[in-house]
Design a protein around this motif. Structure first.
Motif, short mmCIF file in Angstrom:
data_model
loop_
_atom_site.label_atom_id
_atom_site.label_comp_id
_atom_site.label_asym_id
_atom_site.label_seq_id
_atom_site.Cartn_x
_atom_site.Cartn_y
_atom_site.Cartn_z
N THR A 147 0.82 -1.15 -0.02
CA THR A 147 0.08 -0.05 0.05
C THR A 147 0.82 1.40 0.10
OG1 THR A 147 0.04 0.04 2.65
CG2 THR A 147 -1.89 -1.35 1.45
N ALA A 148 0.44 2.50 0.05
CA ALA A 148 1.19 3.80 0.22
C ALA A 148 1.81 3.64 1.61
CB ALA A 148 -0.03 4.96 -0.04
N PRO A 156 4.83 0.40 0.83
CA PRO A 156 4.91 0.10 -0.60
C PRO A 156 6.11 -0.66 -0.76
CG PRO A 156 6.20 2.24 -0.05
CD PRO A 156 5.52 1.62 1.16
N TRP A 191 11.61 10.74 -12.70
CA TRP A 191 10.50 11.36 -12.67
C TRP A 191 10.64 12.78 -13.08
CZ3 TRP A 191 6.50 8.65 -11.13
CH2 TRP A 191 6.75 7.36 -10.64
N ALA A 230 6.50 1.13 -5.37
CA ALA A 230 5.41 0.31 -6.03
C ALA A 230 4.25 -0.04 -5.08
CB ALA A 230 5.58 -1.01 -6.93
N VAL A 231 3.23 0.21 -5.35
CA VAL A 231 1.99 0.13 -4.74
C VAL A 231 0.84 -0.66 -5.54
CG1 VAL A 231 -0.01 1.15 -3.70
CG2 VAL A 231 2.29 2.41 -3.45
N ALA A 271 -2.35 -0.83 -5.62
CA ALA A 271 -3.45 -0.04 -6.21
C ALA A 271 -2.93 0.47 -7.73
CB ALA A 271 -4.09 0.86 -5.22
N GLU A 272 -1.81 0.91 -7.88
CA GLU A 272 -1.42 1.60 -8.84
C GLU A 272 -1.00 0.93 -10.01
OE1 GLU A 272 2.01 4.13 -7.42
OE2 GLU A 272 0.47 5.23 -6.36
N HIS A 330 1.62 -1.79 -10.46
CA HIS A 330 2.96 -1.89 -10.74
C HIS A 330 3.13 -3.44 -11.00
CE1 HIS A 330 4.41 2.35 -10.23
NE2 HIS A 330 3.32 2.35 -9.42
#
Length: 169
Positions: free
Chosen positions: A27-28, A31, A67, A79-80, A82-83, A85
């Motif tokens: 999770t956030a 991660p 970035w 990496a999370v 929910a995104e 990854h």
């Protein structure tokens, strides 16, 4: 966290997974980062935190993202689940050697304490159930994968790290 691969068999043998998603455990707040040890059993259909110390263990070594001109380098990957990854994970092998700052100090206060303890004997890095960061211990494990800590070191950006080699997988 950051990771330098000093020597790893998975780069030549192809024991690398990169098309599996992360489990919801990442999770956030927690991660997935480079240098983490994860459950590398591909039959699970996802990369998970370690649930059993005797499982097949892999190390996360995903390329860091650029970035922009103000955020780059070895410390920008996380990496999370929910995104969406898909991290790159190499299955650990005997003798694989890494330098990283991705570990839990265990009973040691800081890197200076680890360095002092190394003068008196061996220190080990062991997987921790439910965690991605392996833990430093002075007790040699009797089962599962573990690494021998060779020395304290620094990452390219100057952060403290350890240098270790896999002793059992």
């Amino acid at each position: 966290a950051q990771l330098e691969i000093n020597r790893a068999a998975f780069l030549k043998t192809g024991m690398v997974g990169s098309q599996l998603p992360l489990s919801d455990e990442f999770t956030a707040e927690n991660p997935c980062e480079n240098g983490m040890w994860v459950d590398a059993e591909r039959a699970n259909g996802e990369y998970r935190l370690i649930s059993d110390k005797t499982t097949r263990i892999g190390i996360v070594y995903t390329t860091e993202k650029e970035w922009g001109k103000y955020m780059e380098g070895l410390k920008t990957f996380r990496a999370v689940a929910a995104e969406g990854h898909y991290p790159r994970v190499g299955e650990l092998g005997l003798g694989d050697t890494f330098t990283t700052n991705c570990f839990d100090m265990g009973d040691y206060e800081d890197l200076a304490a680890i360095e002092e303890a190394l003068k008196d004997g061996e220190l080990y890095l062991v997987p921790v159930v439910g965690e991605g960061r392996p833990q430093v211990t002075a007790t040699q494990p009797t089962e599962g994968a573990y690494a021998r800590i060779r020395r304290t070191f620094t990452m390219p950006n100057g952060e403290g790290a350890i240098h270790y080699s896999m002793a059992r997988v």
